[in-house]
Design a protein around this motif. Structure first.
Motif, short mmCIF file in Angstrom:
data_model
loop_
_atom_site.label_atom_id
_atom_site.label_comp_id
_atom_site.label_asym_id
_atom_site.label_seq_id
_atom_site.Cartn_x
_atom_site.Cartn_y
_atom_site.Cartn_z
N GLY A 163 16.22 40.71 -5.37
CA GLY A 163 15.10 42.20 -4.96
C GLY A 163 13.71 41.45 -4.34
N LEU A 164 13.34 40.41 -4.61
CA LEU A 164 12.49 39.33 -3.82
C LEU A 164 12.54 39.37 -2.63
CD1 LEU A 164 10.79 36.71 -6.66
CD2 LEU A 164 10.45 39.03 -6.61
N ASP A 165 11.33 39.61 -1.69
CA ASP A 165 11.53 39.24 -0.37
C ASP A 165 11.48 37.29 -0.30
OD1 ASP A 165 8.37 38.29 0.16
OD2 ASP A 165 8.35 40.93 -0.71
N PRO A 166 11.63 37.58 0.75
CA PRO A 166 10.87 35.53 1.20
C PRO A 166 10.51 35.06 0.51
CG PRO A 166 12.38 37.11 3.11
CD PRO A 166 12.08 37.75 2.24
N LYS A 167 8.92 35.81 1.10
CA LYS A 167 7.75 35.26 0.66
C LYS A 167 7.64 34.92 -0.75
CE LYS A 167 3.01 35.15 2.14
NZ LYS A 167 2.24 35.42 2.24
N ALA A 168 7.97 35.63 -1.34
CA ALA A 168 7.70 36.34 -2.86
C ALA A 168 8.88 35.41 -3.36
CB ALA A 168 7.96 37.76 -3.73
N SER A 169 9.98 34.62 -3.38
CA SER A 169 10.95 33.98 -3.58
C SER A 169 10.79 32.55 -3.40
CB SER A 169 12.16 33.85 -3.08
OG SER A 169 12.91 35.62 -3.15
N PHE A 170 9.57 32.38 -2.28
CA PHE A 170 9.40 30.42 -2.16
C PHE A 170 8.53 30.85 -3.08
CE2 PHE A 170 6.30 28.34 0.71
CZ PHE A 170 7.53 27.33 0.92
N ILE A 171 6.98 31.76 -3.28
CA ILE A 171 5.87 31.69 -4.08
C ILE A 171 6.39 31.11 -4.85
CG2 ILE A 171 3.97 32.44 -4.50
CD1 ILE A 171 3.93 33.98 -1.84
N LEU A 172 7.55 32.30 -6.05
CA LEU A 172 7.80 31.85 -7.78
C LEU A 172 8.39 30.93 -7.33
CD1 LEU A 172 8.32 33.34 -9.85
CD2 LEU A 172 10.35 34.31 -9.26
N LYS A 173 9.08 30.31 -6.82
CA LYS A 173 10.33 28.88 -6.46
C LYS A 173 9.01 27.62 -6.53
CE LYS A 173 13.26 30.30 -3.74
NZ LYS A 173 13.89 29.57 -2.42
N ASN A 174 7.28 27.49 -6.02
CA ASN A 174 6.84 26.48 -5.76
C ASN A 174 5.76 27.03 -7.24
OD1 ASN A 174 7.46 25.48 -3.52
ND2 ASN A 174 5.75 26.75 -2.20
N MET A 175 5.62 28.14 -7.77
CA MET A 175 5.04 28.31 -9.13
C MET A 175 5.38 27.71 -10.21
SD MET A 175 3.62 32.58 -8.91
CE MET A 175 2.17 33.08 -8.73
N MET A 176 6.96 28.66 -9.93
CA MET A 176 8.12 27.40 -10.89
C MET A 176 8.06 25.61 -11.25
SD MET A 176 11.18 29.95 -10.46
CE MET A 176 12.06 29.85 -11.28
N THR A 177 7.73 25.58 -10.05
CA THR A 177 7.50 23.49 -9.55
C THR A 177 6.32 23.15 -10.53
OG1 THR A 177 9.04 23.99 -7.88
CG2 THR A 177 7.84 22.43 -8.78
N GLU A 178 5.29 24.13 -10.24
CA GLU A 178 3.52 23.43 -10.10
C GLU A 178 4.03 24.25 -12.31
OE1 GLU A 178 0.60 21.75 -9.39
OE2 GLU A 178 2.49 22.79 -7.59
N MET A 179 4.78 24.86 -12.90
CA MET A 179 4.11 25.24 -14.32
C MET A 179 4.72 23.92 -14.73
SD MET A 179 3.59 29.15 -14.27
CE MET A 179 5.61 29.93 -13.28
N CYS A 180 6.27 23.60 -14.69
CA CYS A 180 7.08 22.71 -14.89
C CYS A 180 6.11 21.27 -15.21
CB CYS A 180 8.04 22.39 -14.80
SG CYS A 180 8.68 23.85 -15.25
N LYS A 181 5.65 21.15 -13.71
CA LYS A 181 4.57 20.01 -13.83
C LYS A 181 3.73 19.71 -14.69
CE LYS A 181 5.26 18.60 -8.64
NZ LYS A 181 5.06 18.99 -7.65
N GLN A 182 3.14 20.98 -15.24
CA GLN A 182 1.86 21.20 -16.11
C GLN A 182 2.67 21.31 -17.87
OE1 GLN A 182 0.23 24.92 -14.82
NE2 GLN A 182 -1.02 23.34 -12.48
#
Lengths: 247, 533
Positions: A163-182
């Motif tokens: 249900g997420l639009d492409p931009k939101a998907s992209f943001i979520l993926k980046n967030m996931m990567t960033e959060m796991c780095k932390q």
């Protein structure tokens, strides 16, 4: 961060939805949980977040059993369901405030986070509208923002990209990567194998309630693709299927 | 017409399908509820039949029909989502089915439910009437002929009001406020007519009945019903004709604008103009957040409001009426009818006995019509996953539910006790005792409802009416609520021969003991119970 030990869930004493499943998600892991429809992914996830009781085994979150101290476990995890059925009678901002109140998030901190995530997901203008007026994707965005407000140690998500639009998907993926780095850990189910292959360092495949494949993505995929690994695990020869179609 | 039958079959299947919140319990609850309604109807007709003069005993039937109609009217207003804003609207409209077939099937479904209610309520009343006036079986035959047309008028009227409310609230953001105002306004207008009616000016029993029923024009329809079944067929035909014409007109209008009304209701209101104001954003405690959410949930749905606020509103209106009529004795003198011999002194003596011995039981009767705690868990529906996945203990969750029920019910009950007590010059400690008793009953009532709903919950519903009106737990509490009050009043009356305080003490101990028992049952292993829901 998440340890599933011999989890077994039997529905009404008949159907074995999850059969003796064990896996471990460490800090910093992005762990994809893959399986066909009805394989037992959602049942496993719901058992992990305390939505379902289970017949056997245990689920440890941050070393604590969900059976023994569900309040602590729930306070350190964030759950995003496959269907964002949230309070339609609340406005977006009222819902976010409600979740922040439950997790006792400081007023200033929550404001900063709501502001940041709502801007990132382009939903800030709609926060004053009733959730009942939101589209599926907007509801999903609100659920994601709510899940991030208390800075969870572990995120458990069931099909988060639906249900997420492409931009939101992209943001979520980046967030996931960033959060796991932390140091956060993420465990999520998905049918989008390309996303799992690119995003996750660990993958597990479940079939008919049993874990059939589990390990580091790189080790499992090697020179093939995750799609091949999945099809092999499902006892289907992808080449034969493709070849059959060509013939 | 095949489609009509198929759709109707679908709706009926849903109604009679085995429910998740209980199997045999559902049938038992329905049966007991039917018996209760039946008993009340018989008792009501008997009392009015005996009080009224011989030549106008049929007014008893008009009264019971009036009450039944008001009941149907209110419940249909709350139930209008069956027709408008229904969850299966998109699915049905995408299928090759004519809108008129959809409308007919939905209307007929609601009609059948109300017909069943009319049958349970009116047939025993007519039989009682036959016994009281010693009329022949022809009366019952006449009643059965008219019976199918009885639900038509309140049904159409209820759906019409429900449609207006639905359309209005779909256009505004604050559905809560508007729904409450509209519902309160509707009740207010109705009660204005009741209490502004001049009983003293009534020259005949028919006029008195008209005054009781308040709206003379509407009364004439009920009167037509009662006159009709007692042998005046012209009235019967007028009653049937009126119902049919009204329903036909409604159907005609609806077939033209069914799609448009649903489009208005379904059109999503999204202003997208939110301004992030940091000063307006307030944080609150976990309990505060849960309570706030609970009230948003309560005021989110017309059915929930209509079915649970009627009791408190009636209680408040009664309090206002008592104050404006100058106490309970004022109400007694208001019942004076020209040409009828009513012993006002005797009435005043009866009322003073009620104030001394039964004061807290007046609001308790209204409290019994609020079933919020009996459906508060079921109404979470598909959102229940949130409560279970958040770090909320079952205790805080249940406590919030109880507190909400008490906040809805208690203030109006206390105002009612105070109004009756003060205007009737009751002693201050009698008023305090009455308030304590009311409080204890409210706690008992709320815990009982919660206990039953924890046991019989249902999250798998399409409309809130399924759990708020027809849920197993609500049915059980409706029955228990009626049955529980009877032994309490009997104990009170018997004990009052020694001292009214003895009655209050026994009942207080009984209620508190039961409340404690139900509390223990519900809160024992509460987290596990919540998880297993």
């Amino acid at each position: 961060m998440l340890e599933i030990k011999n989890l077994t869930k039997v529905y009404k004493g008949e159907k074995v939805a999850v059969d003796n499943l064990s896996l471990k998600v460490e800090k910093g892991d992005i762990f994809a949980f893959i399986g066909h429809n009805g394989a037992g992914k959602s049942t496993t996830i719901k058992s992990c977040v305390g939505l379902l009781d289970f017949s056997n085994g245990d689920v440890l979150i941050d070393g604590v059993s969900i059976l023994k101290d569900p309040m602590y476990c729930k306070s350190v995890i964030a759950y995003i369901p496959d269907n964002p059925d949230i309070y339609e009678y609340m406005t977006g901002i009222a819902y976010l405030n409600f979740i922040a109140d439950i997790f006792k998030v400081d007023k200033n901190e929550r404001l900063a986070l709501i502001d940041k995530y709502a801007t990132d997901f382009e939903i800030k203008q709609n926060l004053g509208d009733l959730i009942g007026s939101y589209s599926h994707g907007m509801k999903q965005k609100i659920v994601i923002i709510a899940a991030l407000l208390h800075k969870p140690k572990l995120m458990i998500m069931d099909e988060p990209f639906v249900g997420l639009d492409p931009k939101a998907s992209f943001i979520l993926k980046n967030m996931m990567t960033e959060m796991c780095k932390q140091g956060m850990a993420i465990f999520f189910s998905t049918h989008v194998l390309e996303v799992a292959e690119k995003l996750c360092n660990k993958v597990a495949i479940i079939k008919d309630g049993k874990l059939v494949v589990s390990g580091n993505t790189e080790d499992l995929v090697k020179d093939k693709s995750l799609e091949h690994v999945f099809m092999d695990s499902a006892n289907l020869n992808i080449n034969a299927v493709v070849g059959g179609e060509d013939e | 017409m095949n489609n009509f039958l198929l759709l109707l079959k679908c709706d009926l299947k849903k109604l009679f399908a085995p429910k998740k919140d209980g199997k045999i319990g559902v049938l038992i609850a329905y049966a007991i509820l039917a018996i209760c309604i039946l008993s009340i109807s018989i008792a009501y007709t008997s009392i009015f039949g005996l009080i009224l003069p011989n030549d106008s005993k049929h007014i008893a039937l008009a009264l019971i029909l009036g009450i039944y109609t008001i009941f149907v009217l209110f419940t249909t207003v709350g139930n209008s989502k069956i027709l408008f804003g229904a969850k299966d609207y998109d699915l049905l409209m995408s299928l090759p089915i004519k809108p008129i077939e959809i409308i007919l099937s939905k209307l007929f479904y609601v009609y059948l439910l109300n017909f069943l209610g009319a049958f349970i309520c009116l047939v025993p009343s007519v039989i009682t009437y036959m016994i009281v006036v010693e009329s022949g079986a022809i009366t019952l035959l006449n009643a059965l002929i008219v019976l199918p047309f009885v639900p038509l008028l309140p049904l159409v009227l209820g759906l019409l009001i429900g449609t207006i409310i639905n359309v209005v609230i779909s256009k505004v953001k604050n559905k809560t406020l508007i729904t409450t105002i509209l519902a309160a306004l509707f009740l207010g207008v109705y009660f204005y007519f009741i209490f502004s009616s001049n009983y003293q000016d009534a020259e005949s029993d028919e006029q008195m009945a008209a005054a009781i029923l308040s709206i003379q024009g509407v009364f004439k329809i009920f009167f037509g019903y009662s006159k009709g079944i007692t042998g005046n067929y012209l009235y019967s035909f007028s009653f049937i004709g009126f119902g049919l014409v009204f329903a036909g007109l409604y159907l005609l209008i609806l077939s033209k604008c069914y799609k448009q009304i649903n489009n208005i209701i379904f059109s999503k209101r999204s202003s997208a103009n939110f301004k992030f104001d940091k000063d307006k954003n307030k944080s609150t405690s976990v309990t505060g957040a849960l309570l706030k959410r609970e009230f948003k949930l309560f005021f989110s749905d017309t059915t929930i409001i209509m079915n649970n606020l009627i009791g408190p509103i009636f209680s408040l209106l009664l309090a206002v009426a008592v104050i404006f009529k100058g106490g309970i004795n004022g109400l007694a003198s208001g019942l004076e009818i020209e040409g009828e011999e009513i012993d006002i002194a005797e009435l005043e003596r009866v009322f003073s006995y009620i104030i001394k011995n039964l004061l807290p039981y007046i609001p308790v009767l209204f409290m019994g019509t609020c079933f919020y705690s009996a459906c508060c868990i079921s109404i979470e529906g598909k959102n229940m996953w949130m409560v279970k996945s958040l770090p909320i203990s079952a205790k805080s969750y249940f406590n919030t539910k109880l507190l909400t029920h008490l906040i809805i019910n208690l203030p109006s009950a206390i105002v009612c006790v105070l109004a009756f007590g003060i205007t009737s010059n009751a002693v201050w400690y009698d008023i305090i005792i009455a308030i304590i008793f009311t409080l204890s009953y409210a706690v008992f009532d709320s815990i009982l409802g919660l206990t039953v709903n924890v046991r019989y919950h249902n999250f798998d519903w399409a409309t809130t009416a399924e759990v708020v009106k027809r849920g197993t737990s609500v049915n059980i509490i409706a029955v228990v609520g009626i049955l529980a009050i009877i032994p309490l009043i009997i104990i009170q009356i018997l004990a009052s021969f020694i001292s009214p305080y003895l009655g209050f003490a026994i009942n207080f101990a009984l209620i508190s003991g039961l409340a404690f028992l139900f509390y223990k049952i519900t809160y024992n292993n509460d987290d596990e119970k919540l998880l297993k829901m």
